[in-house]
Design an enzyme around this catalytic site. Sequence first.
Site, PDB file in Angstrom:
ATOM      1  N   GLY A  10       0.822  -1.210   0.000  1.00  0.00           N
ATOM      2  CA  GLY A  10       0.000   0.000   0.000  1.00  0.00           C
ATOM      3  C   GLY A  10       0.848   1.249   0.000  1.00  0.00           C
ATOM      4  N   GLY A  12      -0.541   4.470   0.221  1.00  0.00           N
ATOM      5  CA  GLY A  12      -1.254   5.634   0.756  1.00  0.00           C
ATOM      6  C   GLY A  12      -0.373   6.317   1.791  1.00  0.00           C
ATOM      7  N   GLY A  15       1.352   3.902   4.240  1.00  0.00           N
ATOM      8  CA  GLY A  15       2.432   3.146   3.605  1.00  0.00           C
ATOM      9  C   GLY A  15       3.648   4.010   3.326  1.00  0.00           C
ATOM     10  N   PHE A 115     -13.614  21.664  12.619  1.00  0.00           N
ATOM     11  CA  PHE A 115     -14.064  20.393  12.064  1.00  0.00           C
ATOM     12  C   PHE A 115     -15.002  19.700  13.044  1.00  0.00           C
ATOM     13  CE2 PHE A 115     -13.135  17.385   8.595  1.00  0.00           C
ATOM     14  CZ  PHE A 115     -12.701  18.270   7.645  1.00  0.00           C
ATOM     15  N   ASP A 209      -9.051  -5.445   0.594  1.00  0.00           N
ATOM     16  CA  ASP A 209      -8.223  -6.619   0.246  1.00  0.00           C
ATOM     17  C   ASP A 209      -7.336  -7.050   1.412  1.00  0.00           C
ATOM     18  OD1 ASP A 209      -9.196  -6.216  -2.302  1.00  0.00           O
ATOM     19  OD2 ASP A 209      -7.313  -5.483  -3.142  1.00  0.00           O
ATOM     20  N   GLN A 228     -18.158   4.008   9.179  1.00  0.00           N
ATOM     21  CA  GLN A 228     -18.561   5.420   9.193  1.00  0.00           C
ATOM     22  C   GLN A 228     -19.279   5.819   7.910  1.00  0.00           C
ATOM     23  OE1 GLN A 228     -15.630   8.962   9.314  1.00  0.00           O
ATOM     24  NE2 GLN A 228     -16.791   8.990  11.202  1.00  0.00           N
ATOM     25  N   HIS A 230     -20.392   9.111   6.045  1.00  0.00           N
ATOM     26  CA  HIS A 230     -20.155  10.555   6.073  1.00  0.00           C
ATOM     27  C   HIS A 230     -21.467  11.248   5.718  1.00  0.00           C
ATOM     28  CE1 HIS A 230     -18.496  14.467   5.101  1.00  0.00           C
ATOM     29  NE2 HIS A 230     -17.308  14.072   5.522  1.00  0.00           N
ATOM     30  N   LEU A 240     -17.370  12.529  -2.074  1.00  0.00           N
ATOM     31  CA  LEU A 240     -17.316  13.300  -0.834  1.00  0.00           C
ATOM     32  C   LEU A 240     -17.406  14.812  -1.036  1.00  0.00           C
ATOM     33  CD1 LEU A 240     -16.893  12.696   2.223  1.00  0.00           C
ATOM     34  CD2 LEU A 240     -14.618  13.627   1.896  1.00  0.00           C
ATOM     35  N   GLU A 243     -16.229  17.780   5.063  1.00  0.00           N
ATOM     36  CA  GLU A 243     -16.758  18.429   6.256  1.00  0.00           C
ATOM     37  C   GLU A 243     -16.186  19.845   6.376  1.00  0.00           C
ATOM     38  OE1 GLU A 243     -17.187  15.581   9.450  1.00  0.00           O
ATOM     39  OE2 GLU A 243     -16.037  16.967  10.679  1.00  0.00           O
ATOM     40  N   ARG A 274     -19.932  12.825  12.865  1.00  0.00           N
ATOM     41  CA  ARG A 274     -20.548  12.288  11.657  1.00  0.00           C
ATOM     42  C   ARG A 274     -21.673  11.291  11.919  1.00  0.00           C
ATOM     43  NH1 ARG A 274     -14.849  11.721   8.338  1.00  0.00           N
ATOM     44  NH2 ARG A 274     -14.659  13.969   8.076  1.00  0.00           N
ATOM     45  N   HIS A 340     -17.960   5.773   4.119  1.00  0.00           N
ATOM     46  CA  HIS A 340     -16.759   6.591   4.071  1.00  0.00           C
ATOM     47  C   HIS A 340     -15.524   5.970   4.702  1.00  0.00           C
ATOM     48  CE1 HIS A 340     -14.475  10.248   3.757  1.00  0.00           C
ATOM     49  NE2 HIS A 340     -14.335  10.370   5.063  1.00  0.00           N
ATOM     50  N   ARG A 375     -15.114   7.795  14.142  1.00  0.00           N
ATOM     51  CA  ARG A 375     -13.913   8.624  13.971  1.00  0.00           C
ATOM     52  C   ARG A 375     -14.280  10.091  13.795  1.00  0.00           C
ATOM     53  NH1 ARG A 375     -11.104  10.832   9.430  1.00  0.00           N
ATOM     54  NH2 ARG A 375     -12.361   9.764   7.867  1.00  0.00           N
ATOM     55  N   SER A 380      -7.909  10.780  10.776  1.00  0.00           N
ATOM     56  CA  SER A 380      -7.427   9.605  10.051  1.00  0.00           C
ATOM     57  C   SER A 380      -6.077   9.874   9.383  1.00  0.00           C
ATOM     58  CB  SER A 380      -8.440   9.179   9.002  1.00  0.00           C
ATOM     59  OG  SER A 380      -7.858   8.229   8.162  1.00  0.00           O
ATOM     60  N   LEU A 381      -5.956  11.022   8.731  1.00  0.00           N
ATOM     61  CA  LEU A 381      -4.655  11.363   8.147  1.00  0.00           C
ATOM     62  C   LEU A 381      -3.609  11.402   9.256  1.00  0.00           C
ATOM     63  CD1 LEU A 381      -5.618  14.165   5.567  1.00  0.00           C
ATOM     64  CD2 LEU A 381      -5.103  11.775   5.104  1.00  0.00           C
TER      65      LEU A 381
HETATM   66  C1  LIG Z   1     -12.694  11.315  -0.361  1.00  0.00           C
HETATM   67  C2  LIG Z   1     -12.048  11.157   0.972  1.00  0.00           C
HETATM   68  C3  LIG Z   1     -11.650  12.280   1.684  1.00  0.00           C
HETATM   69  C4  LIG Z   1     -11.037  12.140   2.927  1.00  0.00           C
HETATM   70  N1  LIG Z   1     -10.644  13.270   3.599  1.00  0.00           N
HETATM   71  C5  LIG Z   1      -9.992  13.125   4.782  1.00  0.00           C
HETATM   72  C6  LIG Z   1      -9.492  14.263   5.478  1.00  0.00           C
HETATM   73  O1  LIG Z   1      -9.582  15.403   5.024  1.00  0.00           O
HETATM   74  N2  LIG Z   1      -8.874  14.065   6.672  1.00  0.00           N
HETATM   75  C7  LIG Z   1      -8.701  12.810   7.217  1.00  0.00           C
HETATM   76  O2  LIG Z   1      -8.118  12.699   8.291  1.00  0.00           O
HETATM   77  N3  LIG Z   1      -9.155  11.720   6.556  1.00  0.00           N
HETATM   78  C8  LIG Z   1      -9.777  11.843   5.361  1.00  0.00           C
HETATM   79  N4  LIG Z   1     -10.221  10.724   4.708  1.00  0.00           N
HETATM   80  C9  LIG Z   1      -9.821   9.411   5.209  1.00  0.00           C
HETATM   81  C10 LIG Z   1      -8.355   9.185   4.872  1.00  0.00           C
HETATM   82  O3  LIG Z   1      -8.040   9.827   3.678  1.00  0.00           O
HETATM   83  C11 LIG Z   1      -8.026   7.715   4.733  1.00  0.00           C
HETATM   84  O4  LIG Z   1      -8.480   7.010   5.852  1.00  0.00           O
HETATM   85  C12 LIG Z   1      -6.517   7.507   4.617  1.00  0.00           C
HETATM   86  O5  LIG Z   1      -5.979   8.335   3.611  1.00  0.00           O
HETATM   87  C13 LIG Z   1      -6.197   6.051   4.336  1.00  0.00           C
HETATM   88  O6  LIG Z   1      -4.835   5.940   4.063  1.00  0.00           O
HETATM   89  P1  LIG Z   1      -4.141   4.527   3.995  1.00  0.00           P
HETATM   90  O7  LIG Z   1      -2.714   4.796   3.753  1.00  0.00           O
HETATM   91  O8  LIG Z   1      -4.520   3.727   5.167  1.00  0.00           O
HETATM   92  O9  LIG Z   1      -4.807   3.813   2.723  1.00  0.00           O
HETATM   93  P2  LIG Z   1      -5.059   4.283   1.213  1.00  0.00           P
HETATM   94  O10 LIG Z   1      -4.663   5.673   0.963  1.00  0.00           O
HETATM   95  O11 LIG Z   1      -6.463   3.892   0.891  1.00  0.00           O
HETATM   96  O12 LIG Z   1      -4.057   3.370   0.390  1.00  0.00           O
HETATM   97  C14 LIG Z   1      -4.230   1.983   0.253  1.00  0.00           C
HETATM   98  C15 LIG Z   1      -3.125   1.419  -0.612  1.00  0.00           C
HETATM   99  O13 LIG Z   1      -3.190   0.004  -0.601  1.00  0.00           O
HETATM  100  C16 LIG Z   1      -3.040  -0.489  -1.914  1.00  0.00           C
HETATM  101  N5  LIG Z   1      -3.702  -1.792  -1.997  1.00  0.00           N
HETATM  102  C17 LIG Z   1      -4.928  -2.144  -1.555  1.00  0.00           C
HETATM  103  N6  LIG Z   1      -5.172  -3.441  -1.843  1.00  0.00           N
HETATM  104  C18 LIG Z   1      -4.075  -3.909  -2.480  1.00  0.00           C
HETATM  105  C19 LIG Z   1      -3.727  -5.163  -3.039  1.00  0.00           C
HETATM  106  N7  LIG Z   1      -4.562  -6.201  -3.048  1.00  0.00           N
HETATM  107  N8  LIG Z   1      -2.508  -5.278  -3.640  1.00  0.00           N
HETATM  108  C20 LIG Z   1      -1.636  -4.233  -3.688  1.00  0.00           C
HETATM  109  N9  LIG Z   1      -1.936  -3.031  -3.173  1.00  0.00           N
HETATM  110  C21 LIG Z   1      -3.133  -2.874  -2.574  1.00  0.00           C
HETATM  111  C22 LIG Z   1      -3.676   0.578  -2.786  1.00  0.00           C
HETATM  112  O14 LIG Z   1      -3.210   0.475  -4.114  1.00  0.00           O
HETATM  113  C23 LIG Z   1      -3.181   1.841  -2.073  1.00  0.00           C
HETATM  114  O15 LIG Z   1      -1.883   2.128  -2.520  1.00  0.00           O
HETATM  115  C24 LIG Z   1     -10.839  10.853   3.462  1.00  0.00           C
HETATM  116  C25 LIG Z   1     -11.237   9.730   2.754  1.00  0.00           C
HETATM  117  C26 LIG Z   1     -11.848   9.881   1.537  1.00  0.00           C
HETATM  118  C27 LIG Z   1     -12.299   8.623   0.828  1.00  0.00           C
END
Ligand SMILES: Cc1cc2nc3c(=O)[nH]c(=O)nc-3n(C[C@H](O)[C@H](O)[C@H](O)COP(=O)(O)OP(=O)(O)OC[C@H]3O[C@@H](n4cnc5c(N)ncnc54)[C@H](O)[C@@H]3O)c2cc1C
Length: 561
Positions: A10, A12, A15, A115, A209, A228, A230, A240, A243, A274, A340, A375, A380-381
């Site tokens: 991952g 994100g 990661g 917020f 996954d 959650q 939203h 989205l 907020e 929320r 969400h 949450r 979350s960020l």
């Molecule tokens: C539209 C939106 C707006 C948001 N705004 C905010 C905000 O302003 N503030 C806040 O705190 N939170 C916010 N959130 C929540 C927050 O963004 C997320 O919870 C957070 O970014 C998740 O990050 P992560 O690194 O856990 O996963 P993600 O960013 O979802 O990354 C997951 C990674 O895993 C990889 N992956 C998944 N399955 C597989 C697989 N089988 N094989 C290989 N790779 C895989 C994907 O390719 C990706 O790279 C928002 C969420 C959304 C949807």
Amino acid sequence: MISHDVVIIGSGLAGMRAALEAADKGADVAIVAKSYPVRAHSVEAQGGIAASLARVEEDNWEDHMFDTVKGADYLADQDAVETLVKQAPEAIIELENLGTLFSRLEDGKINQRPFGGHSNVRSCFTSDKTGHALEHSLFEQVMKAGVDVYDEWFVTRLIVENGTCKGIVAYDMQKGEIEALKAKSIIFCTGGYGRVYGITSNDLQNNGDGISMAMQAGVPLEDMEFVQFHPTGLYPRGTLITEGARGEGGHLLNDEGERFAKKYAPDMMELAPRDILARAIETEIREGRGIDGGDYVHLDLTHLGEEKIKERLPLIRELAIDSAGVDPIEGPIPVRPTAHYSMGGIYIDNNCSTPVDGLFAAGECSCVSVHGANRLGTNSLLECVIFGRKAGETAAEYAKNASMPQLSSKEYIEEERDKMENLMNGEGGEEINELEEELQNTMRDKVYIFRNESDLKSALDKIIEIKERFENVQIKDQSMTFNTAYTGAMELESLINVGWAITKNALARKESRGSHYRTDYDERNDEDWLKHSLTRFENGELNIDYENVTITKYEPKKREY
Ligand SMILES: Cc1cc2nc3c(=O)[nH]c(=O)nc-3n(C[C@H](O)[C@H](O)[C@H](O)COP(=O)(O)OP(=O)(O)OC[C@H]3O[C@@H](n4cnc5c(N)ncnc54)[C@H](O)[C@@H]3O)c2cc1C
């Protein structure tokens, strides 16, 4: 076989932050992701990241902690929350030093906006594109640190032997090959599962996954019943509307033009948490006060004025114009709740270790638990940054003292190839899209914002039926490269497993807490239910246990806003 000290699944925010930290600690690190790295859902985060920086008004970590624990309906582990909020201000400065450009006040200091559920002004932001700013600056650092990246690699399986995690199996989409990869430490940062509901703010990649793979490898899942919704997804698809739009002063209006939030949260109104506002909107719609009696309400920003909307909410404006044909400068945006965020996930301790040796997790796929039953926005960020960093540190430390696992990958690769061939040659005739739609409709109709025993029971039966029918899925695409029918089938399998765990736990929890609301048990019941659920996949069944919540500072109280 490819091998690294630390492999992170991952790309994100969690990661990226984990990779940077593990590389910093001297480990040989790789990231594996199923998309291009900066396409992870984190890049779409809009409203901001929380920290008691006190740039706009007085603030301190204790207030941030209390707001988070209260927002969580007292189900969060308070030691983990304390870590999260205490480290937040320094983490923002660190992100800034790593290159993130935050929006500024006139005097040049980092700006902050209000917020939901936060009693002080606490969200640091980059207009309404915060995730974009964070992802890109961290990716630059990850590249600089020499981290290897395997992008467009779809991980299909986690290899655990005798209680030790040894590697993964993945489908290299570009080359069309099944590969195995081994590592001393593996960190899952695979994000959430919003797509188990048809209407969601989440990316197409968010199918749970990692949660499903961990579950199948015998790793326990925590608090899966807490999903959650939203309050403000753009009608009808659920994209989205941050907020931050309400943080900047937006109003929610029903068909009578009434700011109905005052009936549900007299003090905080549109800035209540929320779970409360999602139920409020759903109630207005159910009781016939949706716009023109329909299934949405209005989010009105017109009084904020053109300048503020263009400066602070440019992405929201673009989305509303492109997807709903409404310019928020001129008219209200149609909104309704959208799936969400996953509060639950892979069970980890405060160092991000799972009970399986060599396996760690961080970010939305994990449950540490800082969000409990609900949450707060912007936390979350923050979690991704604080616990991503911790996971990187713990995994690098573990790798230092571990030897590279002995792994014979042949049989795993063959098993995966057989699975792919069976899907291609299958004659069962079940279609991925049809099963996915049936699953999403079931979740939407029966495991949604308001839940009850009979709906949950019938949803569980339906999911078991879908699970059985999945065995007869057939894919028509026979190509080895970029076979999206195959990855689609793998994602459907993940969604089914996640839906199963959510529903089974929702049926078991006979109380209402945070996002989990049971019309047949409509009160919070601390005596029987102030506890985390732990779900284990054993002998083809899901078994549920419970674990105490860590309470250090704040005893549960009635939650009013
Ligand atoms: C539209 C939106 C707006 C948001 N705004 C905010 C905000 O302003 N503030 C806040 O705190 N939170 C916010 N959130 C929540 C927050 O963004 C997320 O919870 C957070 O970014 C998740 O990050 P992560 O690194 O856990 O996963 P993600 O960013 O979802 O990354 C997951 C990674 O895993 C990889 N992956 C998944 N399955 C597989 C697989 N089988 N094989 C290989 N790779 C895989 C994907 O390719 C990706 O790279 C928002 C969420 C959304 C949807």
